[in-house]
Structure formats: C-alpha cells, structure tokens
Design a protein around this motif. Structure first.
Motif, PDB file in Angstrom:
ATOM      1  N   PHE B 342       0.854  -1.189   0.000  1.00 55.08           N
ATOM      2  CA  PHE B 342       0.000   0.000   0.000  1.00 55.08           C
ATOM      3  C   PHE B 342       0.880   1.226   0.000  1.00 55.08           C
ATOM      4  O   PHE B 342       2.036   1.173   0.410  1.00 55.08           O
ATOM      5  N   LYS B 343       0.287   2.336  -0.385  1.00 56.58           N
ATOM      6  CA  LYS B 343       0.969   3.616  -0.179  1.00 56.58           C
ATOM      7  C   LYS B 343       0.111   4.412   0.780  1.00 56.58           C
ATOM      8  O   LYS B 343      -1.095   4.539   0.596  1.00 56.58           O
ATOM      9  N   THR B 344       0.730   4.913   1.834  1.00 54.71           N
ATOM     10  CA  THR B 344      -0.049   5.734   2.763  1.00 54.71           C
ATOM     11  C   THR B 344       0.673   7.051   3.012  1.00 54.71           C
ATOM     12  O   THR B 344       1.891   7.151   2.863  1.00 54.71           O
ATOM     13  N   VAL B 345      -0.113   8.028   3.383  1.00 54.30           N
ATOM     14  CA  VAL B 345       0.463   9.332   3.723  1.00 54.30           C
ATOM     15  C   VAL B 345       0.713   9.337   5.224  1.00 54.30           C
ATOM     16  O   VAL B 345      -0.188   9.110   6.020  1.00 54.30           O
ATOM     17  N   GLN B 346       1.937   9.588   5.543  1.00 53.71           N
ATOM     18  CA  GLN B 346       2.297   9.587   6.962  1.00 53.71           C
ATOM     19  C   GLN B 346       2.530  11.021   7.404  1.00 53.71           C
ATOM     20  O   GLN B 346       3.324  11.741   6.816  1.00 53.71           O
ATOM     21  N   VAL B 347       1.807  11.435   8.413  1.00 50.61           N
ATOM     22  CA  VAL B 347       1.973  12.799   8.923  1.00 50.61           C
ATOM     23  C   VAL B 347       2.825  12.725  10.177  1.00 50.61           C
ATOM     24  O   VAL B 347       2.504  12.019  11.122  1.00 50.61           O
ATOM     25  N   GLU B 348       3.899  13.465  10.155  1.00 49.66           N
ATOM     26  CA  GLU B 348       4.768  13.452  11.317  1.00 49.66           C
ATOM     27  C   GLU B 348       4.975  14.865  11.802  1.00 49.66           C
ATOM     28  O   GLU B 348       4.927  15.806  11.011  1.00 49.66           O
TER      29      GLU B 348
END
Lengths: 541, 375
Positions: B342-348
């Motif tokens: 999968f591709k996910t958007v990671q918010v850090e």
C-alpha cells in the motif's frame, strides 16, 4: 613519665584490664548492632503535580499535595498538554512526612535531595552541561490546623547530570535517563512536625532558563534524616561515656599533680586528648530536642575535627618522646614540623566546612559544590588537606621507623646497662610497642569496619538475630576510641609503685632520686653528670 | 496502545491498530465459544476498569464480587486489600503494554482477545510465550504496587497516607517506613501466586506441571523488578564525606524490565515433570534454570495461521518490513504467503520546540511511505 602503670602492672592484671576493655568493646558493637535501628532513614514521596490556576502566581499561596486544601493536580503531563497548562503553572508539591506521621527533633537533621525522571525524546533531549533552575520554597507547621509558615525560599541552580543508557534513536524514545541525584537542602535541626515543599521549574526562553532539560515525567523528593531510635541510643551512649572519661581524667590529673615534678609534655598531651574526647562526648545534643539549634551539625564537625587533630598530634609526640636518641624534646615547639601540617590541614577543612555548613545556617539550600568556582575552591581545600595528611603520615612513619631502629640498637646493649637504666629502657620499649599494637589494631578495625559497611548491605541476619551493621559501626568505633583514650589515661598514668617499693625496700635497686631524674628527662640518659645537671636546672626553676 | 509513551503517533501505527481492531472484532465473534472454555484470568483487571474503592464505599457495592477473573483466594485478598485492586489492574495493563511492545515484530504479538481470558486460548499452552506473559504481568504488579506504596496510596504499606492506629509514630521514630519495592514484591507474590497455590492437582498431572511452570515464571517476573531497581545513594558524613551513606531503591524504567524478561524469554528452559513431581530440564546438559529464569513445557504453536484450537490469531493482515531479514521481515512474518503493498500518507511532527512540560510547537511534515501487509 617513667614508671607508668602499664610497666609496673603484673601480666595477670594487664590481661584482666585487656579482657575488660575487650568486653566493653564488644558491648559497644552490640549496642549498635542489636538495640539501635539503622542510623538513617528516608522518605521519598513523588511530588504531586499541582496546577497553579491563578493568573499572576502570587507567591503567598501554598500547594498541598493531599489532605484538606489539596491542590488541583494532574496525573501526567499529557493531561496538561491537552488542558493548555504551561510549565510555569506547574508546582511540584511534596509533604514530609506522610499524613499519619510527624517529624521529630529526634531526627537531628534533614537532608533533601531531588530525583528527576526525565524521558528521552529524539528532538527534546538534555543538552550537555544543562542546568536546572529551581524555585523552591519550604514551609512548616506544627499543627494540622495551623497556617503554613515559610521556612526558606530561594531560586537555586543545579547541574543536571544525566546519561541515556542506550543509543539516541527513534526506537528508544520514551526511555528514561539515568540522572544523578540533585542535592537540594540541608537542615541542622528538625524542630517542626510537618514540612511542605513547593518547587517550580520556571521556563524562560529569554533567560535560557530550564530550556533543553528533556521531558520531565516525575520529581521525587527524597528526605533523609537520622533515625530517632538511633539518636536515643547514641545519646544514651554519650551520656554514659562522658562521666567515665571525666572521672578517669580527674584521676589521671591527680596522679600527675601528686608527683613532685611538673607534668611532662607527653602527660599534658594525653590529658589534652582526654579533654578533646570529653568535648565530643558531652551530650549537648540533648538541648537540640528542646531548642531549634541548627548549628549542631557544624558544631559536631568541629568537635570531631579537634579530636582527630589531637589524636594525630598525640601519635607524633608519643613517638618523639620515645625516640631514645639522646635529644631533649619535651616541648611542643620541637614538633612544629609534624604538628604544622596537622594544624594547617585542620584549618583547611575547617574553612571548607564553614563555607559549606556555615553558610547553610543562613541559606539551607546553599552548597559550595553547585557552582564551578565553588567546587574548585572546595576541591582545593580538600586537596591541600589531603597533602597535609600525606605529609603527616610520612613524618609519622619515619618517626616510627627511627624509634624501632633505636629500639633494636638499645636492645643489644641492654644486658650491659645498669639495672636502673635497663629497667628504664625496657619500660620505654614496652610502652611504645604496646601503644603501637593497640593503635594499629584500632586503626585497622576502623578501616575494616568502614569498608565492610561500604561494600555489604547494612543488615546481617544470623538466624533470628538481625544485626544493623551501620549502627554497629558507629557505636563500635565511637566506643573504641573512647576506650582507647580511657586505656591510655589509665595505663600511661605515672605509677606510684616505687614509693611502696621504697618503703618496703625490696631491693629493686632504684632509688627514688634516680627515678625522678629518669622521669624528667625521659629520653636523656647519657651520663650521670648530665642528668644531675639537668635535674638541678629543673629544681632551680 | 495510546499511553503516554506514544506521543508521536504516526499514521502507520494508527492504521495498524485499525487492522488490529478489525481482527479483534472478528476474533471476538469467533471466540464467543472460547470465552466460556478459556479460563478467566486476573489479567482482566487490566481491561475492565477497576473503580476506586472510595466509590464503592459510597455506593456500598461489593467491589470484589464484581470483578471477573479472580480466583477464590484472590477474591479473599481483594476483600482484605480493596485499595490495592486499582493498582493491580494498572500493573497488569503496564505488563500487557510492555509485552505488546516487546513482541511488536513477532508473529505472536501479545494481542488481547477478549475481556475475560484476555489473551485467549494461546495461554493454555505452556509455551515460551505463556511464560513471558506470566512473568511480565507479575512484574507489572510489583511495579505498580511499589509505586502506589511509595506514593502513600496503600493503607497497609510502610509510608501510607491513610490514618492508622495511634501507636505507629513511635515505630516511625525508631525505624522509618520500610522498603516499597519489597512490599510490592511480597504483595504480588501473595496475589499472583494465590491462583496456583489454592488448586490441588493430582500429582504428576499435566495441570500440576503447568502450575509449577506458572509459579516459576511469576517469580522470575517479580525478581526482575527487584533486581533491576536502581540503588541511589547520598553521602552525608562529617563535612559531607562518605562515612555515612543512605541508599534507597528506585524502580527501574519498566522498559528495562521488559527487555530483561525478553532476554530471559530467549534463553528460557524447556522443562518436564519428573518422578518426584518437580520440574526438571529436558536437556540435562545445560545449566539448570535459576529462580530468575523462565521455563516452559510445550513447544509454541504455529502462529502463522489462524487456529481455533490453539488460539493462534495468525499473521494475516499484519504489517511487515520488506527489507528486514529479521522476524519483522515480510518473508518470516507472512510465513511465505506473500504480502500486499500500500501507499499511505504519513503525517509526522517535525522541527519541534519543546519545554520540559506541556508545550510543544511543531510543524507538520507529510511523507508518502510504502506499507506491506501480509496476505
């Protein structure tokens, strides 16, 4: 000093005295080991995280961790983050002791240190040489219904020595630092029942105050104090020892004054040693139960310092007076080289102690070690004192070596001497060797016990008996030096036996005249003419 | 999983917990029957919030009969020490959380199944994993009780805050309040072991072997806390010299305890019951385990696939690391079944400014990351 009791005592009697002293010594250890509890205790509450909800933080209000008038508190700082509470609104509050207990003057002193639980965060870590600024106020009260009264308050800066035991990686976020304890304050008397600590860690970006000290999770307030039970045993021991030493001192001084000559240096030094021992013994601490005497800690240090200085000087003079090298000593000025370092070292330690505990009388939060300059000065004092101690021991060892060299020289000549001289020298040698052995035994015992208490746990279990090693160490060593001084005064007091000898005329071959000559000049036995000349001089004086 | 430890919550993790939750629901449905079969455990105190005893006093409701999962002996202890129950619950929770942290990258990841048996049927097998779970939860209880004791929350321990008989201040004058960690150890021993001690299994039976195993592992867990507690000291003799020194025990970071028990898990000893009804090592060539070591009886079940009888949840839907060659690598984790990408958007949060408490100013950085989930 010739003809001390120790020489004229029969071996049987000497053994009896030895056994009696040994029994007393064992008793001293047992008193501490079996009766007394451990010397110190602690309470280490976690400070409650109170929230100062008022707008402009008046300093008059006290925050209570629990009980009536409890502050509004939070469990963890995550709550604060969500509730928009800032670091400056947080007051760490700790009440000492816990509610059902009361502090008591029997605790003698109170030492407070802080421990911080700091979590590691990759972008919020402790920078090197970080300092933590503490705004501390301490209050007390003696009744649960009373208002809190301020005892002290101050803005203090302390070094934050923390190490992260693992690598600084993302995986280790949330791990705790290993931090050194932070000394906070020292009180020389515990005269109130309840104490309250309010500690703030004000953050100011402008002043760079409390920036980069990591993420604090908890603050532990560790309060150390002497055990009341130990204090009681200690006082009882002092109260018992004081009259014992005073009585033997009076007896000893009477013996000396009964002599036809004036006392020699060594006799004076032994008396002074007894005096300094009494100075330690006198249980003035009883007053600390009724009065708020905060200077008791400092006073105790000074008393111990005087005794040790006296003891060290005594050893040097004792060696000197048993040198048997045909030099006239008998004056303290002869020993300036050896006594000088003692005096100088003691002065250094005294100044250091005044800088630390002396200033603490004014400001209980003060410590010379917290600032870099202070720590350097303190270290300098201690190093100088250490050098003095080394110098002293070199001198002492050299003198002991000289005495032994002279002894072996004299021993080969003994058979050729006249009876009086032979007895005199034999007495000298015996006295010296006896003291040597006793002193070494005492010193060895002190060191061994010290090391034992440092490396083992404070408590030994033998079947049902539990022995408090630390208390045994304190009472035992204290009793031992008292017995040492006692034995010294008893055994090295001038003997009156020769009078009886003179009356009974048992033909010991020692006329009282010769005895007195030997007494006055101790080491000086070169030729009869010289002796008579000196004796005459003394008589003129 | 959202304790104070995880301030920085990433999308990765929340998606993982999402999957876990989904799994939980499905497994809960399928485990409906199992809940009846699986023994209830005191671990359930971690999942069912224990109310503070004060509330029960006001409400006059019997606390102990409400709690599920207690054995008769534990119920009796609960009645005697009502104020301890909250902390036992907290301790169990810390234990479970630590277990989940330590086994994050393993096929069995310490996931809780239901509110009564907590870990499900897997615990009925006397495996290494069961050994670890028993040890870490016992450790959690020692930790929590010691902590509560030091904070004065417990009426029966040394420096309590609650009122007690009048003659105590004299004792206090004589000796101070005693050691919290020791109290925590002793209480945890009473409470946690009660369950094993009260049952009388026939000699030589499997149940007896299991009971012995649990006792040993509980003890190992408790000792870990005691052993790892730091000794902090302060010198305060004449002029601050070290002729007088006072030391106190400081509980270690629980992560350290978890790591220590994990090491013990890796070196756990396989045991069997001998003729004298004692546990003995299967392989006699190794050094016999000490009281600080973990022991197990049975080999671990296959955690790869979902299995109702063993209670294994399987690794389907678990995240894995494509590049890793360890247990968290996709090859091992998915047991060769392959994975989905999968591709996910990671918010850090990044470029943050912190104070020691409660103040964080961050920017948000987003990043697109690849994620791999087992088939």
């Amino acid at each position: 000093m010739a003809g001390a009791i120790i020489e004229n005592m029969s071996t049987k009697k000497l053994c009896m005295v030895g056994v009696a002293l040994l029994l007393l010594q064992v008793l001293a250890f047992l008193v501490g080991g079996l009766i007394a509890p451990k010397p110190t205790s602690y309470v280490n509450p976690v400070a409650m995280k109170c929230v100062d909800i008022r707008k402009n933080h008046h300093s008059s209000k006290w925050f209570l961790p629990w009980g009536k008038g409890q502050c509004k508190s939070i469990q963890t700082f995550d709550e604060a983050t969500n509730g928009h509470i800032e670091a400056n609104d947080i007051v760490f509050a700790a009440h000492i002791p816990n509610s059902q207990f009361e502090m008591s003057p029997w605790f003698q002193f109170m030492l407070v240190v802080l421990q911080l639980d700091i979590a590691f965060k990759l972008n919020n870590y402790i920078e090197d040489n970080s300092m933590v600024n503490l705004n501390v106020s301490v209050a007390y009260r003696d009744d649960l219904k009373e208002e809190w009264k301020e005892l002290a308050s101050s803005m203090e800066q302390r070094k934050l020595n923390c190490i992260l035991p693992v690598e600084k990686t993302v995986a280790n976020e949330g791990r705790q630092y290993d931090c050194d304890v932070i000394p906070l304050m020292e009180l020389g008397s515990v005269s109130h029942k309840y104490y309250l600590f309010n500690i703030r860690l004000p953050v100011s970006e402008k002043k760079k105050s409390n920036i980069a000290i990591g993420e604090i999770r908890d603050l532990h307030v560790v309060c150390i104090f002497q055990n009341g039970g130990f204090t009681m045993v200690w006082f009882a021991m002092k109260t018992f020892l004081t009259p014992s030493i005073i009585i033997i001192m009076i007896w000893y001084w009477r013996r000396i004054t009964m002599m036809t000559r004036s006392p020699v240096l060594l006799e004076k030094v032994i008396f002074a040693l007894g005096f300094s021992m009494t100075f330690i013994n006198i249980p003035v601490e009883w007053f600390s139960i009724g009065y708020d005497w905060t200077w008791m800690l400092l006073f105790g240090d000074i008393r111990q310092g005087i005794f040790y200085a006296m003891l060290l000087s005594f050893w040097i003079i004792f060696c000197g007076e048993h040198m048997m090298d045909q030099t006239e000593r008998n004056r303290i000025s002869v020993y300036w080289k050896q006594v000088g370092p003692i005096a100088f070292g003691s002065c250094c330690l005294f100044i250091f102690d005044m800088c630390e505990r002396g200033v603490q009388l004014k400001n209980p939060f003060y410590s010379i070690w917290t600032t870099d300059v202070g720590a350097e000065i303190a270290m300098a004092f201690i190093i100088v004192a250490g050098i003095c101690a080394c110098l002293y021991f070199l001198f002492l060892c050299f003198m002991v070596y000289q005495v032994f060299r002279n002894i072996s020289g004299k021993q080969s000549n003994l058979p050729e001497m006249s009876k009086a001289r032979r007895l005199h020298y034999e007495g000298l040698i015996f006295r010296f060797k006896f003291l040597m052995i006793i002193t070494l035994a005492c010193a060895a015992l002190t060191v061994v016990f010290f090391i034992t208490t440092q490396i083992t746990e404070g408590n030994w279990k033998l079947g049902d008996l539990s022995i408090e090693l630390n208390s045994a160490f304190f009472t035992g060593i204290y009793g031992m030096w008292n017995l040492y001084v006692f034995a010294l005064m008893f055994l090295y007091a001038p003997s009156h036996k020769h009078y009886e000898d003179g009356h009974s005329n048992d033909g010991a071959g020692m006329s009282s005249g010769e005895e007195i000559q030997l007494t006055t000049t101790i080491t000086h036995i070169d030729g009869p003419t010289e002796v008579y000349r000196l004796a005459g001089k003394e008589a003129q004086e | 999983m959202q304790g104070p430890l995880c301030l920085r919550r990433t999308a990765e993790r929340s998606s993982m917990t999402g999957i876990l939750r989904l799994l939980l629901v499905t497994s809960l449905l399928s485990c409906w029957k199992q809940a009846l079969v699986g023994a209830n455990s005191w671990w359930s105190l971690a999942l069912n919030p224990v109310q503070r005893p004060e509330m029960y006093i006001i409400g006059a409701q019997p606390l102990c009969s409400q709690l599920t999962g207690l054995s008769p002996g534990q119920r009796k202890l609960c009645q005697l020490y009502q104020d301890h129950m909250v902390y036992i619950g907290e301790g169990a929770k810390t234990g479970i959380k630590e277990c989940q942290h330590q086994f994050k990258h393993r096929r069995w990841n310490c996931s809780t199944v239901d509110n009564n048996s907590v870990f499900g049927r897997v615990m009925q097998i006397g495996s290494r994993e069961a050994a670890f779970t028993y040890a870490i939860s016992a450790a959690g209880v020692v930790n929590a009780i010691s902590r509560a004791c030091r904070e004065g929350e417990l009426s029966t321990c040394g420096c309590s805050r609650t009122p007690r008989p009048k003659d105590l201040p004299r004792d206090w004058l004589w000796g101070g309040c005693g050691d919290n960690v020791e109290y925590g150890y002793r209480f945890a021993k009473e409470f946690v072991d009660a369950r094993e001690r009260e049952k009388n299994f026939p000699k030589g039976s499997e149940e007896q072997a299991r009971s012995l195993m649990n006792l040993q592992n509980n003890e190992a867990g408790r000792r870990a806390v005691y052993k790892l507690a730091d000794v902090a000291c302060k010198c305060h003799g004449v002029s601050g010299s070290c002729s007088l020194k006072t030391c106190w025990l400081q509980l270690a970071d629980f992560r350290k305890v978890g790591e220590y028990i994990k090491e013990k898990y890796d070196s756990a000893a396989s045991m069997r019951l001998n003729k004298r009804n004692k546990l003995e090592q299967v392989n006699q060539r190794f050094n016999p385990p000490t009281a600080e070591d973990l022991v197990y009886l049975d080999p671990s079940p296959d955690y790869c696939l979902y299995n109702e009888t063993t209670g294994s949840l399987g690794t389907h839907g678990r995240q894995c690391n494509k590049t890793s060659e360890g247990m968290d690598g996709c090859e091992l984790m998915c047991c060769g079944r392959g994975y989905d990408q999968f591709k996910t958007v990671q918010v850090e949060r990044c470029h943050c400014k912190f104070h020691w408490c409660c103040f964080v100013k961050c920017k948000k950085c987003t990043e697109i990351v690849d994620q791999y989930v087992c088939k």
